[in-house]
Structure formats: structure tokens, C-alpha cells
Write a protein that holds these residues in place. Structure first.
Motif, short mmCIF file in Angstrom:
data_model
loop_
_atom_site.label_atom_id
_atom_site.label_comp_id
_atom_site.label_asym_id
_atom_site.label_seq_id
_atom_site.Cartn_x
_atom_site.Cartn_y
_atom_site.Cartn_z
N PHE A 1 10.34 -28.35 15.58
CA PHE A 1 9.05 -27.66 15.55
C PHE A 1 8.21 -28.15 14.38
O PHE A 1 8.74 -28.45 13.31
CB PHE A 1 9.24 -26.15 15.43
CG PHE A 1 9.54 -25.46 16.73
CD1 PHE A 1 8.57 -24.76 17.42
CD2 PHE A 1 10.82 -25.53 17.28
CE1 PHE A 1 8.85 -24.13 18.62
CE2 PHE A 1 11.12 -24.90 18.48
CZ PHE A 1 10.13 -24.20 19.15
N GLN B 1 15.36 -21.69 19.68
CA GLN B 1 14.02 -21.99 19.18
C GLN B 1 13.75 -21.24 17.88
O GLN B 1 13.15 -21.79 16.94
CB GLN B 1 12.98 -21.62 20.24
CG GLN B 1 12.93 -22.54 21.45
CD GLN B 1 14.17 -22.51 22.32
OE1 GLN B 1 14.74 -21.44 22.55
NE2 GLN B 1 14.60 -23.67 22.81
N MET C 1 7.81 -29.90 19.36
CA MET C 1 6.93 -28.78 19.69
C MET C 1 6.01 -28.52 18.51
O MET C 1 6.46 -28.22 17.40
CB MET C 1 7.75 -27.54 20.01
CG MET C 1 6.97 -26.46 20.73
SD MET C 1 6.31 -26.98 22.33
CE MET C 1 7.81 -27.62 23.12
N SER D 1 9.61 -24.97 24.72
CA SER D 1 10.81 -25.56 24.13
C SER D 1 12.05 -25.14 24.90
O SER D 1 12.98 -25.94 25.11
CB SER D 1 10.93 -25.15 22.66
OG SER D 1 12.11 -25.67 22.08
N THR E 1 13.96 -28.83 20.90
CA THR E 1 12.90 -29.55 20.21
C THR E 1 12.81 -29.15 18.74
O THR E 1 12.95 -27.97 18.41
CB THR E 1 11.53 -29.27 20.84
OG1 THR E 1 11.22 -27.88 20.67
CG2 THR E 1 11.51 -29.60 22.32
#
Length: 354
Positions: free
Chosen positions: A196, A343, A166, A181, A194
Motif C-alpha cells: 500500500f 490488507q 494499491m 486489494s 498488494t
């Protein structure tokens, strides 16, 4: 300061003569729409006002058909109303109408953005081989007469999402990136979260659209080049006006020797010009947008647009004290950060170090 700069003239160099002619034609249609809008005065009698509304509907239908004609030739541009069954179009149209509405408050705006990105995820990934399925077996709270389990099957898109990173174009793109995500995590059979990469990219708003500059501030960005090579790079920015920010970042990565497997750009609204610039400038880039708007104004804002998506998502920053990414996340509050806790952990690790 360590900065990378791209200009509007660099971007326009990627457009073909046919692109430019079509964009000019679209400009002429939108000028008609503006003239009609200017005449929709509250002082008109009901018959005149109704006639003006009918004229506005007609020119918007003309622009919509023209944009569909243009994008139908572009395999790398997917527009939700143009690429989904007609029965789905009303949902997207209603979402966009609520997002455009000046009276839609911040908490509502966030809600509609979340819904928009769920539709965009399906637009991008539901078209893969539908015969492949993942099965989720879920324990439920029901224990009579025995512990109950439910079986759910969803499309197996692991191959297309478990290689993704991401990429966040701060700051309006932060929450949409977290939402995308989360969608990846929910659809992955192994709960893939994901990594980042965070890029501090901004336009020079003192300039006009024709001479705009895009500045990538490497000193205030957080990413590991090695983690981007060979990956599917997902960018989720609610508004794609000129395409300049994305092209600036990707061209920089390519110059560093990074070779992404694909570039996937997810927008709630994308301007026709920005979409064309991206697929012309970047070989393996794909644009997925819930809605396409026809033109940009002289300041490079989308028309009719929805205003500053970053301010409407995050609230405006104080001019002399812009918030950093950790402050932005904190200001979302516990209801958002707890929903996207996986996230948030990844972003904090990227910014603060693992």
C-alpha cells in the motif's frame, strides 16, 4: 509544510478543443434535465407529472447515448454498461440506484460498494486470455465416504495483478482500496497481497470548480518511492469528479523519476470531464467506472452524483478532530477488519513501519 499543488487550469490544459466542445454540449443537455426536475412538483396532476417523468427519461437517454459515443473513441476509458453484455447492465444500474438513494444507510452503503468493486475488478481483468486458467483445489468439510476435495478454475490473471501496488487517496478511498486489494489476493494463484501507498490529497473546497486547487500533503502521506517504480499502480476511489487528485499524485511521482508500468483507476461513478482529463494528462492511465455521470456543478461535485462518498462510507469527521487512517480502520469494526485482515496488516506496516 511540504505540499504539492495542482490547479484546475492545469487540468483543463490537457483537454482538446473537441473535448471542451463535447463537455459544453453535455452541459446543455443537463440544464434541460435540471429544468425538467425543477418542474416535477408534487402539486402537478398525475398526467402532468407522468409527462414530466417521460421527458426526464428521454433527456437521460440522450445523455447516456452521447457519453457512450464519446467514450467509445477512448480505449483507456471503460464504462461498465458500455463495455459489458446488455444482460449485465441491470445489476450495475440497480447498484448505482441504491448508492444514490439518500435513505441507504451506512452499513448498506458499504455492502453495495463491495459489490460494485467486484464488478469493476471483473471489468478490468476478465477480458484477458480466457484460455489460461488457475486451478484451486479446496478441502471441504465433507468427510464421507472420504475426505472431499473440490477443483475450481478461474482466469489466470497473475501477470496483470501480481505487479500491483494499491495507492490510497485518503479518506473515502480507504475501504474501496482494501476491497480491491482483497480481490487481487483472491484471484492470485499465490495469494498475493498488494503493498500500500497512502497519499494525503484534498481539494480546496473554498474554491469553485473553475479555479479549484488540489493539495498533496507529503508530510501526512506514507509511501516508499522505490516500491512504486515499474509497478501497476491501482487507485480505487468511489467518486472521480475532476480527476485532479489522481493527476496531482501521478505527476508528482513522475517528477520524482518513478515510471509506473500502468495506472489503473477504479471508480463507482466517474464524471465525463474527470475521465477525459485523466486519460489526456497521463499517458498510461486507464479509467474503469461502474457508471458515468454527465457533469459537475460549480463546486466540482458530480451531478446527479450520490453525495459525499467518504462520509457515507466512514461517517463524518468532527470538524476540529479529523480521524487518521488507523482510527478510520478501527471504526470500521471487527466485521470489516477481520474480512480484510491481510490488507489491514499491510496498511499498518506502511503507516507504523515494518
Amino acid at each position: 509544510m511540504n505540499k504539492v499543488v495542482l490547479t484546475a487550469s492545469d487540468l483543463d490544459g490537457y483537454l482538446t478543443d473537441s473535448d471542451k466542445n463535447r463537455l459544453n454540449e453535455m452541459e446543455s443537455y443537463y440544464k434541460q434535465a435540471l429544468e425538467i426536475s425543477a418542474g416535477l412538483s408534487e402539486t402537478l396532476n398525475p398526467e402532468e407529472r407522468e409527462a414530466g417523468k417521460e421527458s426526464l427519461i428521454s433527456i437521460y437517454n440522450t445523455m447516456g447515448n452521447f457519453m457512450q459515443e464519446i467514450t467509445s473513441r477512448e480505449e483507456k476509458i471503460k464504462v461498465y454498461p458500455f463495455d459489458t453484455p446488455r444482460e449485465n447492465h441491470g445489476e450495475a444500474s440497480r447498484l448505482i440506484a441504491k448508492l444514490r438513494d439518500i435513505d441507504t444507510q451506512q452499513h448498506e452503503f458499504i455492502y453495495y460498494i463491495q459489490r460494485a468493486y467486484e464488478l469493476l475488478f471483473n471489468l478490468a481483468f476478465s477480458g484477458w486470455d480466457s484460455s489460461k486458467r488457475n486451478y484451486f483445489i479446496k478441502k471441504t468439510p465433507v468427510t464421507a465416504p472420504v475426505q472431499n476435495y473440490a477443483v475450481h478454475k478461474i482466469p489466470d490473471v497473475d501477470e496483470h495483478i501480481n505487479n500491483s501496488v494499491m495507492c490510497v487517496m485518503l479518506r473515502g478511498a480507504l475501504l474501496p482500496s482494501m476491497i480491491m486489494s482483497k480481490e487481487v489476493e483472491e484471484y492470485s494463484s499465490n495469494g498475493y497481497v498488494t503493498p500500500f501507498a497512502l497519499f494525503r490529497i484534498q481539494r480546496d473546497d473554498s474554491k469553485k470548480e473553475r479555479n479549484m486547487e488540489y493539495l498533496l500533503d507529503l508530510d501526512r502521506s506514507f509511501f516508499d518511492l522505490e516500491t512504486l517504480d515499474g509497478k501497476d499502480l491501482i487507485f480505487a476511489d468511489p467518486m472521480n469528479a475532476t480527476g485532479g487528485s489522481l493527476v496531482t499524485i501521478v505527476k508528482y511521482l513522475l517528477e520524482q523519476g518513478i515510471k509506473p508500468r500502468s495506472i489503473l483507476f477504479f471508480n463507482v461513478i466517474s464524471a465525463l470531464k474527470g475521465s477525459l482529463r485523466i486519460v489526456r494528462a497521463i499517458e498510461n492511465a486507464y479509467v474503469y467506472t461502474l457508471w458515468m455521470d454527465p457533469v459537475l456543478n460549480d463546486k466540482a461535485y458530480i451531478l446527479p452524483g450520490l453525495g459525499d462518498a467518504g462520509d457515507r462510507l466512514n461517517g463524518p469527521d468532527a470538524h476540529d478532530a479529523p480521524r487518521n487512517i488507523i482510527q478510520l480502520i478501527a471504526d470500521y469494526g471487527s466485521s470489516v477488519t477481520s474480512l480484510y485482515r491481510s490488507q489491514v496488516r499491510e496498511i499498518e506496516a506502511t503507516v507504523l513501519g515494518r
